[in-house]
Design a protein around this motif. Sequence first.
Motif, PDB file in Angstrom:
ATOM      1  N   GLU A 374       0.718  -1.292  -0.020  1.00  0.00           N
ATOM      2  CA  GLU A 374      -0.158  -0.011  -0.080  1.00  0.00           C
ATOM      3  C   GLU A 374       0.886   1.236  -0.107  1.00  0.00           C
ATOM      4  OE1 GLU A 374      -3.579   0.529   0.082  1.00  0.00           O
ATOM      5  OE2 GLU A 374      -3.253  -1.470  -0.789  1.00  0.00           O
ATOM      6  N   ALA A 375       2.243   1.185   0.799  1.00  0.00           N
ATOM      7  CA  ALA A 375       3.065   2.392   0.727  1.00  0.00           C
ATOM      8  C   ALA A 375       3.546   2.642  -0.584  1.00  0.00           C
ATOM      9  CB  ALA A 375       3.914   2.024   1.720  1.00  0.00           C
ATOM     10  N   ILE A 376       4.014   1.692  -1.218  1.00  0.00           N
ATOM     11  CA  ILE A 376       4.568   1.955  -2.824  1.00  0.00           C
ATOM     12  C   ILE A 376       4.008   0.881  -3.624  1.00  0.00           C
ATOM     13  CG2 ILE A 376       6.702   2.169  -3.987  1.00  0.00           C
ATOM     14  CD1 ILE A 376       8.226   2.385  -1.421  1.00  0.00           C
ATOM     15  N   SER A 377       2.925   1.456  -4.141  1.00  0.00           N
ATOM     16  CA  SER A 377       2.270   0.630  -5.174  1.00  0.00           C
ATOM     17  C   SER A 377       2.648   0.229  -6.565  1.00  0.00           C
ATOM     18  CB  SER A 377       0.711   0.691  -5.370  1.00  0.00           C
ATOM     19  OG  SER A 377       0.441   2.073  -5.991  1.00  0.00           O
ATOM     20  N   VAL A 378       2.253  -0.812  -7.309  1.00  0.00           N
ATOM     21  CA  VAL A 378       2.797  -1.056  -8.652  1.00  0.00           C
ATOM     22  C   VAL A 378       1.342  -1.146  -9.484  1.00  0.00           C
ATOM     23  CG1 VAL A 378       4.742  -1.944  -8.256  1.00  0.00           C
ATOM     24  CG2 VAL A 378       2.836  -3.514  -8.194  1.00  0.00           C
ATOM     25  N   ARG A 379       0.302  -0.247  -9.005  1.00  0.00           N
ATOM     26  CA  ARG A 379      -0.979  -0.151  -9.682  1.00  0.00           C
ATOM     27  C   ARG A 379      -0.716   0.332 -11.054  1.00  0.00           C
ATOM     28  NH1 ARG A 379      -2.553   1.035  -4.597  1.00  0.00           N
ATOM     29  NH2 ARG A 379      -3.749  -0.319  -3.538  1.00  0.00           N
ATOM     30  N   ARG A 380      -1.460   0.061 -12.053  1.00  0.00           N
ATOM     31  CA  ARG A 380      -1.304   0.809 -13.457  1.00  0.00           C
ATOM     32  C   ARG A 380      -2.215   1.932 -13.367  1.00  0.00           C
ATOM     33  NH1 ARG A 380      -3.610  -3.923 -17.628  1.00  0.00           N
ATOM     34  NH2 ARG A 380      -3.087  -2.020 -19.180  1.00  0.00           N
ATOM     35  N   ILE A 381      -1.671   2.745 -14.179  1.00  0.00           N
ATOM     36  CA  ILE A 381      -2.307   4.077 -14.256  1.00  0.00           C
ATOM     37  C   ILE A 381      -3.173   4.415 -15.478  1.00  0.00           C
ATOM     38  CG2 ILE A 381      -0.849   5.097 -12.664  1.00  0.00           C
ATOM     39  CD1 ILE A 381       0.664   6.345 -14.950  1.00  0.00           C
ATOM     40  N   ALA A 382      -2.872   3.571 -16.448  1.00  0.00           N
ATOM     41  CA  ALA A 382      -3.757   3.877 -17.812  1.00  0.00           C
ATOM     42  C   ALA A 382      -4.281   2.538 -18.433  1.00  0.00           C
ATOM     43  CB  ALA A 382      -2.772   4.457 -18.818  1.00  0.00           C
ATOM     44  N   PHE A 383      -5.674   2.541 -18.717  1.00  0.00           N
ATOM     45  CA  PHE A 383      -6.442   1.525 -19.292  1.00  0.00           C
ATOM     46  C   PHE A 383      -7.021   1.781 -20.431  1.00  0.00           C
ATOM     47  CE2 PHE A 383      -6.036   1.512 -14.637  1.00  0.00           C
ATOM     48  CZ  PHE A 383      -5.394   0.009 -14.666  1.00  0.00           C
ATOM     49  N   ASP A 384      -7.207   0.876 -21.399  1.00  0.00           N
ATOM     50  CA  ASP A 384      -8.136   0.881 -22.527  1.00  0.00           C
ATOM     51  C   ASP A 384      -9.261   0.011 -22.281  1.00  0.00           C
ATOM     52  OD1 ASP A 384      -5.891   2.328 -23.692  1.00  0.00           O
ATOM     53  OD2 ASP A 384      -5.077   0.601 -24.935  1.00  0.00           O
ATOM     54  N   VAL A 385     -10.447   0.605 -23.230  1.00  0.00           N
ATOM     55  CA  VAL A 385     -11.752  -0.180 -22.936  1.00  0.00           C
ATOM     56  C   VAL A 385     -12.113  -0.813 -24.463  1.00  0.00           C
ATOM     57  CG1 VAL A 385     -14.320  -0.141 -22.358  1.00  0.00           C
ATOM     58  CG2 VAL A 385     -12.671   1.105 -21.162  1.00  0.00           C
ATOM     59  N   VAL A 386     -12.170  -2.021 -24.626  1.00  0.00           N
ATOM     60  CA  VAL A 386     -12.230  -2.695 -25.943  1.00  0.00           C
ATOM     61  C   VAL A 386     -13.618  -3.548 -25.939  1.00  0.00           C
ATOM     62  CG1 VAL A 386     -11.493  -4.340 -27.522  1.00  0.00           C
ATOM     63  CG2 VAL A 386      -9.908  -2.883 -26.183  1.00  0.00           C
ATOM     64  N   VAL A 387     -14.354  -3.394 -26.875  1.00  0.00           N
ATOM     65  CA  VAL A 387     -15.530  -4.008 -27.137  1.00  0.00           C
ATOM     66  C   VAL A 387     -15.360  -5.574 -27.843  1.00  0.00           C
ATOM     67  CG1 VAL A 387     -18.068  -4.273 -28.253  1.00  0.00           C
ATOM     68  CG2 VAL A 387     -17.164  -2.305 -27.106  1.00  0.00           C
ATOM     69  N   THR A 388     -15.274  -6.988 -27.314  1.00  0.00           N
ATOM     70  CA  THR A 388     -14.782  -7.816 -27.922  1.00  0.00           C
ATOM     71  C   THR A 388     -16.057  -8.737 -28.747  1.00  0.00           C
ATOM     72  OG1 THR A 388     -15.335  -9.208 -25.699  1.00  0.00           O
ATOM     73  CG2 THR A 388     -12.950  -8.123 -26.062  1.00  0.00           C
ATOM     74  N   GLU A 389     -17.034  -8.314 -28.242  1.00  0.00           N
ATOM     75  CA  GLU A 389     -18.391  -8.987 -29.294  1.00  0.00           C
ATOM     76  C   GLU A 389     -19.281  -8.233 -28.839  1.00  0.00           C
ATOM     77  OE1 GLU A 389     -20.796 -13.052 -29.189  1.00  0.00           O
ATOM     78  OE2 GLU A 389     -19.066 -13.066 -28.193  1.00  0.00           O
ATOM     79  N   VAL A 390     -19.890  -7.762 -29.991  1.00  0.00           N
ATOM     80  CA  VAL A 390     -21.284  -6.947 -30.113  1.00  0.00           C
ATOM     81  C   VAL A 390     -22.518  -7.801 -29.729  1.00  0.00           C
ATOM     82  CG1 VAL A 390     -22.642  -5.299 -31.364  1.00  0.00           C
ATOM     83  CG2 VAL A 390     -20.365  -5.246 -31.769  1.00  0.00           C
ATOM     84  N   GLY A 391     -23.390  -7.328 -28.747  1.00  0.00           N
ATOM     85  CA  GLY A 391     -24.563  -8.166 -28.450  1.00  0.00           C
ATOM     86  C   GLY A 391     -25.591  -7.989 -29.152  1.00  0.00           C
ATOM     87  N   GLU A 392     -27.033  -8.646 -28.578  1.00  0.00           N
ATOM     88  CA  GLU A 392     -28.054  -8.267 -29.258  1.00  0.00           C
ATOM     89  C   GLU A 392     -28.455  -7.020 -29.234  1.00  0.00           C
ATOM     90  OE1 GLU A 392     -31.377 -10.463 -27.647  1.00  0.00           O
ATOM     91  OE2 GLU A 392     -30.534 -10.622 -25.856  1.00  0.00           O
ATOM     92  N   PHE A 393     -28.453  -6.272 -28.389  1.00  0.00           N
ATOM     93  CA  PHE A 393     -28.986  -4.973 -28.155  1.00  0.00           C
ATOM     94  C   PHE A 393     -27.729  -3.794 -28.761  1.00  0.00           C
ATOM     95  CE2 PHE A 393     -30.585  -7.187 -24.448  1.00  0.00           C
ATOM     96  CZ  PHE A 393     -31.781  -7.090 -24.755  1.00  0.00           C
ATOM     97  N   ARG A 394     -27.696  -4.198 -30.214  1.00  0.00           N
ATOM     98  CA  ARG A 394     -26.775  -3.318 -30.922  1.00  0.00           C
ATOM     99  C   ARG A 394     -27.018  -1.681 -30.907  1.00  0.00           C
ATOM    100  NH1 ARG A 394     -23.265  -4.961 -35.213  1.00  0.00           N
ATOM    101  NH2 ARG A 394     -24.543  -6.784 -35.049  1.00  0.00           N
ATOM    102  N   ILE A 395     -28.382  -1.376 -30.812  1.00  0.00           N
ATOM    103  CA  ILE A 395     -28.656   0.047 -30.690  1.00  0.00           C
ATOM    104  C   ILE A 395     -28.312   0.723 -29.615  1.00  0.00           C
ATOM    105  CG2 ILE A 395     -30.605   1.551 -30.671  1.00  0.00           C
ATOM    106  CD1 ILE A 395     -32.224  -0.314 -32.641  1.00  0.00           C
ATOM    107  N   GLN A 396     -28.237   0.137 -28.515  1.00  0.00           N
ATOM    108  CA  GLN A 396     -27.727   0.709 -27.153  1.00  0.00           C
ATOM    109  C   GLN A 396     -26.333   0.834 -27.204  1.00  0.00           C
ATOM    110  OE1 GLN A 396     -30.023   1.713 -25.018  1.00  0.00           O
ATOM    111  NE2 GLN A 396     -31.610   1.279 -26.268  1.00  0.00           N
ATOM    112  N   LEU A 397     -25.556  -0.173 -27.854  1.00  0.00           N
ATOM    113  CA  LEU A 397     -24.123   0.110 -28.018  1.00  0.00           C
ATOM    114  C   LEU A 397     -23.988   1.302 -28.918  1.00  0.00           C
ATOM    115  CD1 LEU A 397     -21.315  -0.775 -27.384  1.00  0.00           C
ATOM    116  CD2 LEU A 397     -21.545  -2.454 -29.387  1.00  0.00           C
ATOM    117  N   ILE A 398     -24.482   1.339 -30.144  1.00  0.00           N
ATOM    118  CA  ILE A 398     -24.410   2.568 -30.804  1.00  0.00           C
ATOM    119  C   ILE A 398     -24.460   3.740 -30.089  1.00  0.00           C
ATOM    120  CG2 ILE A 398     -25.499   3.544 -32.815  1.00  0.00           C
ATOM    121  CD1 ILE A 398     -25.718   0.909 -33.966  1.00  0.00           C
ATOM    122  N   LYS A 399     -25.600   3.928 -29.298  1.00  0.00           N
ATOM    123  CA  LYS A 399     -25.896   5.022 -28.371  1.00  0.00           C
ATOM    124  C   LYS A 399     -24.621   5.303 -27.441  1.00  0.00           C
ATOM    125  CE  LYS A 399     -29.130   7.028 -25.092  1.00  0.00           C
ATOM    126  NZ  LYS A 399     -30.349   7.004 -24.426  1.00  0.00           N
TER     127      LYS A 399
END
Length: 450
Positions: A374-399
């Motif tokens: 906790e004193a000296i951490s190695v947490r990552r500080i930058a992350f990417d978000v990726v869609v791996t599969e488009v589901g059935e509610f495509r319209i909501q994802l488009i929004k």
Amino acid sequence: MSTTPAGIRNDEPASVDALDRDKIARALATAVKVCDTPLVVGVYGSWGTGKTSLMKLVQGELESETDFYTVWFDSWQHQFDENPAIGLLHTMVAQLGLAEKSGSQARELLTSVAGAFTDLTQWVQPLVDGSADLDQLRQRFLDERFKAREQQILLHKHLRDLLDKATERGAIRLAFFIDDLDRCLPEYILKTLEALKLFLNISGCVFVLGVDREALESTIRARYGDRGISEHYLDKIVQVPFALPPITKAAATRFVKSMLPEELVGVTDDIVAGLDPNPRQLKRFVNSFILNNELAKEIFEGPDYSPIVLVDLLIVQYRLPAFYKEIAESRQALIADRPDKTVAGVDQLSSVRRLVDLVARDPSALDGYIYLSEAISVRRIAFDVVVTEVGEFRIQLIKVLREVLGCTLTEARDLAESPPPIIIATAKTREEAEVLLARVLATGSTGEIR
């Protein structure tokens, strides 16, 4: 004054090859020496993979040649310049010492180029004028186009004269290394890429461009919306793409061992096995571990402290941050007494298995290590978000895509219909990435944080 613990490294690019990339550097340098010019070489790699270090090695190879000059341009330090091309040329004049070699000539040429740029961007005048008739508007339009063409010709002449001065009228080849472009603001990235086109009809120049291609394409996509544009935009500028290969396990092992003090080299294999083969991530992890180790010497007494336990906990903190939080709150998180507990799904990681065995023997054995992590951490500080599969509610994802990327309905629909993985956000904080991922999952699609 206390000394810095052995092995602590800063985040600057390596000046000595420690990743077996000298062969790659020599091959790229040879290609740059014999290629037709002008030419743009793209060195592609994600954050921390060693693009800058490799480019420095290539630069070193070229600087040993008598008929080659090199210029290093750090885009990030110039991202607030009004015009990237002017910043690049200023850097060239400074690094090649042209002002000292040619007196006022280089400065005068640089001033002329800057003036031509300014005139070119300011030549357009408003054509809508209620008091003007159609003939007047037509004549004004033709006049303005003529002025623009004049300025383009003048700009290229001044630019050619300046580069002739730099290359001794073609006797010397000139290699520009453009680094850290993907760290800049989107508008500056696009301005720089557009500025490169000015140089692409001038012989004797080679440009080596180091970028994270996925991050840069995401920036272009956010600007233009259409995925097709983002995929082909860079290809129209870069003639020689080179994807930086991942470092081998053997190279990673030597790299980590070179940073560890003698008494800690025994944990080298555990660090390499527990982390991704990303040089910068490995360096930051080792730095954190060494500092934690120094602190442990002050906290633990006698044989109670084990470096391998600290390494295991830091690996869990880095690879499985949510699970690490569970462990920090209660060591019972490491006891697999129910099939729905997190530990049941992650115990394939050797670091987790060793921590499980340790806590099974002594439930309080991790207390001191938790304090250290906790004193000296190695947490990552930058992350990417990726869609791996488009589901059935495509319209909501488009929004969601429209709101996140700021694109049109058509652009968001095209993106949702493109083949996964679909990168929808980069360099987010963990909290931002988790919120965005939750929105993606709520649409019935699947995704992940990388």
